[in-house]
Design a protein around this motif. Structure first.
Motif, PDB file in Angstrom:
ATOM      1  N   LYS A  77       0.852  -1.189  -0.087  1.00 23.46           N
ATOM      2  CA  LYS A  77      -0.044   0.060   0.090  1.00 23.46           C
ATOM      3  C   LYS A  77       0.891   1.277  -0.143  1.00 23.46           C
ATOM      4  O   LYS A  77       0.569   2.175  -0.598  1.00 23.46           O
ATOM      5  CB  LYS A  77      -1.011   0.098   1.142  1.00 23.46           C
ATOM      6  CG  LYS A  77      -1.919   1.142   1.305  1.00 23.46           C
ATOM      7  CD  LYS A  77      -2.781   1.114   0.186  1.00 23.46           C
ATOM      8  CE  LYS A  77      -4.070   2.182   0.318  1.00 23.46           C
ATOM      9  NZ  LYS A  77      -4.765   2.404  -0.856  1.00 23.46           N
ATOM     10  N   LEU A  78       2.052   1.303   0.606  1.00 21.99           N
ATOM     11  CA  LEU A  78       2.960   2.185   0.801  1.00 21.99           C
ATOM     12  C   LEU A  78       3.399   2.627  -0.622  1.00 21.99           C
ATOM     13  O   LEU A  78       3.564   3.755  -1.084  1.00 21.99           O
ATOM     14  CB  LEU A  78       3.834   2.138   1.765  1.00 21.99           C
ATOM     15  CG  LEU A  78       4.912   3.361   2.143  1.00 21.99           C
ATOM     16  CD1 LEU A  78       4.347   4.869   2.515  1.00 21.99           C
ATOM     17  CD2 LEU A  78       6.008   3.044   2.858  1.00 21.99           C
ATOM     18  N   ALA A  79       3.587   1.604  -1.575  1.00 19.43           N
ATOM     19  CA  ALA A  79       3.865   1.809  -2.788  1.00 19.43           C
ATOM     20  C   ALA A  79       2.973   2.628  -3.578  1.00 19.43           C
ATOM     21  O   ALA A  79       3.448   3.388  -4.557  1.00 19.43           O
ATOM     22  CB  ALA A  79       4.453   0.431  -3.497  1.00 19.43           C
ATOM     23  N   ASP A  80       1.773   2.043  -3.727  1.00 20.25           N
ATOM     24  CA  ASP A  80       0.680   2.813  -4.181  1.00 20.25           C
ATOM     25  C   ASP A  80       0.496   4.265  -3.853  1.00 20.25           C
ATOM     26  O   ASP A  80       0.499   4.958  -4.853  1.00 20.25           O
ATOM     27  CB  ASP A  80      -0.788   1.884  -4.066  1.00 20.25           C
ATOM     28  CG  ASP A  80      -0.820   0.675  -4.773  1.00 20.25           C
ATOM     29  OD1 ASP A  80      -0.116   0.455  -5.881  1.00 20.25           O
ATOM     30  OD2 ASP A  80      -1.368  -0.332  -3.858  1.00 20.25           O
ATOM     31  N   LEU A  81       0.733   4.371  -2.660  1.00 23.61           N
ATOM     32  CA  LEU A  81       0.680   5.915  -2.165  1.00 23.61           C
ATOM     33  C   LEU A  81       1.606   6.715  -2.570  1.00 23.61           C
ATOM     34  O   LEU A  81       1.718   7.861  -3.175  1.00 23.61           O
ATOM     35  CB  LEU A  81       0.452   5.970  -0.588  1.00 23.61           C
ATOM     36  CG  LEU A  81      -0.788   5.499   0.200  1.00 23.61           C
ATOM     37  CD1 LEU A  81      -0.456   5.387   1.702  1.00 23.61           C
ATOM     38  CD2 LEU A  81      -1.840   6.491  -0.057  1.00 23.61           C
ATOM     39  N   CYS A  82       2.896   6.254  -2.502  1.00 20.90           N
ATOM     40  CA  CYS A  82       3.946   6.937  -2.984  1.00 20.90           C
ATOM     41  C   CYS A  82       3.806   7.035  -4.580  1.00 20.90           C
ATOM     42  O   CYS A  82       4.230   8.247  -5.224  1.00 20.90           O
ATOM     43  CB  CYS A  82       5.392   6.097  -2.734  1.00 20.90           C
ATOM     44  SG  CYS A  82       5.617   6.322  -1.128  1.00 20.90           S
ATOM     45  N   ALA A  83       3.512   6.228  -5.459  1.00 18.70           N
ATOM     46  CA  ALA A  83       3.231   6.397  -6.710  1.00 18.70           C
ATOM     47  C   ALA A  83       2.144   7.439  -7.008  1.00 18.70           C
ATOM     48  O   ALA A  83       2.021   8.183  -8.129  1.00 18.70           O
ATOM     49  CB  ALA A  83       3.132   4.957  -7.473  1.00 18.70           C
ATOM     50  N   SER A  84       1.102   7.434  -6.263  1.00 21.28           N
ATOM     51  CA  SER A  84      -0.139   8.460  -6.535  1.00 21.28           C
ATOM     52  C   SER A  84       0.295   9.831  -6.050  1.00 21.28           C
ATOM     53  O   SER A  84      -0.122  10.792  -6.763  1.00 21.28           O
ATOM     54  CB  SER A  84      -1.089   7.845  -5.603  1.00 21.28           C
ATOM     55  OG  SER A  84      -1.690   6.585  -6.261  1.00 21.28           O
ATOM     56  N   TYR A  85       0.927   9.996  -5.008  1.00 18.52           N
ATOM     57  CA  TYR A  85       1.238  11.392  -4.758  1.00 18.52           C
ATOM     58  C   TYR A  85       2.725  12.124  -4.739  1.00 18.52           C
ATOM     59  O   TYR A  85       2.819  13.087  -4.848  1.00 18.52           O
ATOM     60  CB  TYR A  85       1.100  11.338  -2.943  1.00 18.52           C
ATOM     61  CG  TYR A  85      -0.366  11.204  -2.522  1.00 18.52           C
ATOM     62  CD1 TYR A  85      -1.227  12.160  -2.614  1.00 18.52           C
ATOM     63  CD2 TYR A  85      -0.768   9.889  -2.217  1.00 18.52           C
ATOM     64  CE1 TYR A  85      -2.652  12.106  -2.226  1.00 18.52           C
ATOM     65  CE2 TYR A  85      -1.970   9.691  -1.870  1.00 18.52           C
ATOM     66  CZ  TYR A  85      -2.854  10.762  -1.985  1.00 18.52           C
ATOM     67  OH  TYR A  85      -4.277  10.563  -1.573  1.00 18.52           O
ATOM     68  N   LEU A  86       3.761  11.055  -4.921  1.00 15.28           N
ATOM     69  CA  LEU A  86       5.059  11.861  -4.884  1.00 15.28           C
ATOM     70  C   LEU A  86       5.327  12.103  -6.619  1.00 15.28           C
ATOM     71  O   LEU A  86       4.936  11.340  -7.293  1.00 15.28           O
ATOM     72  CB  LEU A  86       6.202  10.863  -4.406  1.00 15.28           C
ATOM     73  CG  LEU A  86       6.049  10.861  -2.904  1.00 15.28           C
ATOM     74  CD1 LEU A  86       6.973   9.855  -2.212  1.00 15.28           C
ATOM     75  CD2 LEU A  86       6.539  12.325  -2.367  1.00 15.28           C
ATOM     76  N   ARG A  87       5.933  13.163  -6.752  1.00 18.18           N
ATOM     77  CA  ARG A  87       6.324  13.565  -8.191  1.00 18.18           C
ATOM     78  C   ARG A  87       7.866  14.071  -8.041  1.00 18.18           C
ATOM     79  O   ARG A  87       8.390  14.512  -7.068  1.00 18.18           O
ATOM     80  CB  ARG A  87       5.429  14.508  -8.742  1.00 18.18           C
ATOM     81  CG  ARG A  87       3.992  14.247  -8.937  1.00 18.18           C
ATOM     82  CD  ARG A  87       4.049  13.187 -10.130  1.00 18.18           C
ATOM     83  NE  ARG A  87       2.800  12.492 -10.347  1.00 18.18           N
ATOM     84  CZ  ARG A  87       2.314  11.477  -9.721  1.00 18.18           C
ATOM     85  NH1 ARG A  87       3.369  10.579  -9.266  1.00 18.18           N
ATOM     86  NH2 ARG A  87       1.005  10.853  -9.950  1.00 18.18           N
TER      87      ARG A  87
END
Length: 139
Positions: free
Chosen positions: A55-65
């Motif tokens: 889930k942390l991977a999904d969140l990072c991919a969704s929010y970080l740029r």
């Protein structure tokens, strides 16, 4: 003890992949400035590879740029593999256990799937009715 805490800026957007078993894994690099200057009076920067899972991977991919600032808490890991020439290569990276998204504007803060918002105010709906059915209660 193996504990790492970093604050840095992403050098590019996270890369999200999935294992053959469907587990999400995101990789990205953060640039972390050293606290002191070198002998020439210049600031030096370390580029540190980060790996986040599930889930942390999904969140990072969704929010970080690229360019965004993040705080990463995790553990150091070293692994090895044989490259195409048969030479053993070593990789040192931080396995993220917790990531805080430290900046960004409101447009960047909305997840693509309206899921958990790590920037949001957890008490924004305090005092308002909760839409929950009796089937959702554990008792």
């Amino acid at each position: 003890m193996n504990k790492v805490i970093l604050i840095g800026n992403l050098t590019k957007d996270p890369e999200l992949r999935y294992t053959p078993n469907g587990v999400a894994v995101a990789t990205f690099t953060v640039a972390v400035n050293r606290p002191r200057t070198n002998q020439a009076g210049e600031k030096e920067t370390d580029f540190i590879n980060i790996v986040a899972w599930q889930k942390l991977a999904d969140l990072c991919a969704s929010y970080l740029r690229k360019g965004r600032q993040a705080a990463i808490e995790g553990r150091m890991q070293t692994r090895s593999y044989d490259n195409k020439e048969g030479k053993k290569m070593y990789v040192t990276e931080v396995v993220a256990e917790n990531v805080k998204f430290l900046d960004g504007n409101k447009e960047d803060r909305k997840p693509a799937n309206n899921d958990f918002d790590p920037f949001g105010d957890p008490f924004a709906n305090a005092g308002k009715p909760i839409n929950i059915s009796d089937d959702d209660l554990p008792f």
